[in-house]
Design a protein around this motif. Structure first.
Motif, PDB file in Angstrom:
ATOM      1  N   ARG A   1       3.675   6.103   2.588  1.00 43.84           N
ATOM      2  CA  ARG A   1       3.744   7.609   2.359  1.00 43.84           C
ATOM      3  C   ARG A   1       3.537   8.198   3.837  1.00 43.84           C
ATOM      4  O   ARG A   1       4.041   8.921   4.267  1.00 43.84           O
ATOM      5  CB  ARG A   1       3.094   8.104   1.275  1.00 43.84           C
ATOM      6  CG  ARG A   1       3.601   7.812  -0.143  1.00 43.84           C
ATOM      7  CD  ARG A   1       3.004   8.685  -1.255  1.00 43.84           C
ATOM      8  NE  ARG A   1       3.508   8.374  -2.475  1.00 43.84           N
ATOM      9  CZ  ARG A   1       2.745   7.730  -3.585  1.00 43.84           C
ATOM     10  NH1 ARG A   1       1.556   7.696  -3.564  1.00 43.84           N
ATOM     11  NH2 ARG A   1       3.321   7.556  -4.754  1.00 43.84           N
ATOM     12  N   ALA A   2       2.087   7.653   4.200  1.00 46.60           N
ATOM     13  CA  ALA A   2       1.518   8.538   5.418  1.00 46.60           C
ATOM     14  C   ALA A   2       2.320   7.971   6.517  1.00 46.60           C
ATOM     15  O   ALA A   2       2.580   8.780   7.635  1.00 46.60           O
ATOM     16  CB  ALA A   2       0.100   7.893   5.599  1.00 46.60           C
TER      17      ALA A   2
ATOM     18  N   ASP B   1       0.730  -1.205  -0.050  1.00 43.08           N
ATOM     19  CA  ASP B   1       0.065   0.114  -0.034  1.00 43.08           C
ATOM     20  C   ASP B   1       1.054   1.331   0.074  1.00 43.08           C
ATOM     21  O   ASP B   1       1.371   1.747   0.981  1.00 43.08           O
ATOM     22  CB  ASP B   1      -0.894   0.003   1.232  1.00 43.08           C
ATOM     23  CG  ASP B   1      -1.991   1.098   1.052  1.00 43.08           C
ATOM     24  OD1 ASP B   1      -1.635   2.113   0.385  1.00 43.08           O
ATOM     25  OD2 ASP B   1      -3.128   0.869   1.839  1.00 43.08           O
TER      26      ASP B   1
ATOM     27  N   ASP C   1       0.176   4.493  -0.640  1.00 45.05           N
ATOM     28  CA  ASP C   1      -0.344   5.710   0.168  1.00 45.05           C
ATOM     29  C   ASP C   1      -0.236   5.478   1.716  1.00 45.05           C
ATOM     30  O   ASP C   1       0.373   6.530   2.259  1.00 45.05           O
ATOM     31  CB  ASP C   1      -1.773   5.789  -0.254  1.00 45.05           C
ATOM     32  CG  ASP C   1      -1.985   6.181  -1.590  1.00 45.05           C
ATOM     33  OD1 ASP C   1      -0.965   6.784  -2.193  1.00 45.05           O
ATOM     34  OD2 ASP C   1      -2.915   6.013  -2.133  1.00 45.05           O
TER      35      ASP C   1
END
Length: 429
Positions: free
Chosen positions: A344-345, A339, A341
């Motif tokens: 990144r978070a 994943d 995203d």
């Protein structure tokens, strides 16, 4: 039709291959049955993100005697990732930036206090249950003992994150004795334990070790050969695969991890301690994520806390226009290694200047042939189950890194256990 052989080894990971190599040298007919379509088990080098990445077990060190003997035997080259030039950690919700040495100085007082009785409780790592009264400390988790220290918040979070990285698990699940066992393997030095468990790796990947042992083993090695049932008695055993093949053997070696050993159909069934350990599961349930970011960047490492999806991140490969980071989280259910995203978070906990290009990894907790990452025991498991987990049951023998004495959970432990079981069978014959 039923085949006949001397020994069936269930599992073609490092422990199984070492066992097969040693027994083949004794002139025994050995058949290795590996459920996956590759050898190595939880050791797996795969080409992804433009690099040969270690999807599973990675690090070894010269204080790990069994692994280092194999490095010497096969002339394997050892290397390491780039030394971090920057360090990030948390003080509450504030990000601190410094150096590797500064971080080590920060956690040193807490580490020393936490581990000061290591050699009292584990005086001989090759005999980890030998200390009188060990059960009195085996009831504690790492979280219990860390909380007793009442460290300042910055020191607490730094020490907590370091141990989450080691345990690959929530610290309330991990036995304090597991921390003691790792540290006892380096004679009580937490600095050396940290280095031995997370710095040096094989330059051409762990696949070179797997391939070298397999090539050296005089055995019938089969992949995509999942075992579905074992019937055993005083004279031998019959092993049945999921495709219906039946192999009769005088001895059987099971190298399945703790979390799935109890799932195998064995008749008569395994002892109560092995089954109980399998029901309880190990503490480790984390995730390892490889992250490719745009470069160039300065090599760095970062620690957060157990509350974050990724607790540890560091630079493992540097390129001219990219870099590859390796990261770990305590709970695989909280972040997927695929994943982008979410990763990144997770990185933005420390810094928002990294451009994530791609991510990869493997969900070992969902893998039906492992259901775990590396061994970290829960409270009570060392004193209640460990001796029985190592103990043979008639013609059945048990190898695997989960059942090693000195470096359980490591490549070294897998080698140790394979040598031990080969000796058991050699003696029995």
């Amino acid at each position: 039709m039923t085949e006949e052989t001397d020994v069936v080894v269930v599992g073609g990971g490092i422990a199984g291959l070492i066992t097969a190599r040693e027994l083949g040298r004794d002139g025994l007919r050995v058949t290795v049955l590996e459920a996956r379509d590759r050898l190595g088990g939880r050791v797996w080098t795969d080409h992804r993100l433009g690099r040969d990445l270690e999807i599973g077990g990675t690090w070894l060190h010269w204080v790990q005697p069994h692994a280092w003997a194999e490095v010497t035997r096969y002339g394997l080259e050892v290397t390491r990732g780039p030394r971090p030039e920057e360090a990030y950690w948390l003080a509450g919700n504030e990000v601190r930036k410094g150096t590797l040495d500064g971080f080590m100085e920060l956690i040193d007082p807490g580490m020393r206090r936490l581990l000061h009785e290591t050699m009292r409780w584990i005086p001989r790592p090759d005999a980890p249950t030998s200390a009188a009264g060990l059960e009195t400390v085996d009831r504690f988790s790492v979280q219990d003992k860390l909380d007793e220290l009442a460290l300042p918040v910055e020191e607490y979070h730094a020490n907590e994150a370091a141990w989450v990285g080691h345990f690959n698990a929530p610290l309330e699940d991990g036995a304090f004795t597991s921390a003691l066992r790792w540290t006892a393997a380096t004679a009580g030095s937490w600095h050396l334990m940290h280095e031995a468990s997370a710095v040096f790796r094989l330059a051409s990947g762990t696949r070179t070790l797997v391939e070298a042992i397999a090539a050296d083993a005089d055995a019938d090695v089969r992949t995509s050969a999942e075992v579905s049932r074992i019937e055993h008695g005083p004279a031998g055993a019959v092993v049945t695969t999921s495709s219906g093949d039946r192999i009769q053997a005088r001895r059987v070696v099971l190298t399945l991890p703790q979390n799935i050993l109890g799932d195998l159909d064995v008749s008569p069934r395994l002892c109560a301690e092995k089954r109980a350990a399998g029901r309880e599961k190990t503490a480790a349930k984390g995730v390892k994520v490889w992250i490719r970011v745009r470069g160039p960047i300065e090599p760095f490492f970062a620690y957060s806390s157990a509350a974050h999806p990724l607790s540890v991140v560091r630079t493992e490969f540097l390129g001219e226009d990219d870099a590859v980071l390796v990261s770990f989280g305590a709970d695989s259910r909280r972040i997927s290694p695929h994943d982008v995203d979410a990763v990144r978070a997770a990185l933005r906990v420390w810094r928002d200047d990294l451009e994530v290009l791609d991510v990869t990894g493997h969900d070992w907790m969902a893998d039906p042939h492992s259901r775990e990452t590396w061994l970290m025991q829960r409270p009570h498991q060392l004193t209640r189950y460990f001796a029985a987990q190592q103990r043979a049951e008639g013609v059945l023998h048990f190898a695997g890194s989960d059942y090693a004495n000195v470096w359980a959970g490591f490549i070294d432990g897998a080698i140790e256990s394979g040598l031990r079981v080969a000796r058991e069978i050699r003696t029995a014959h």
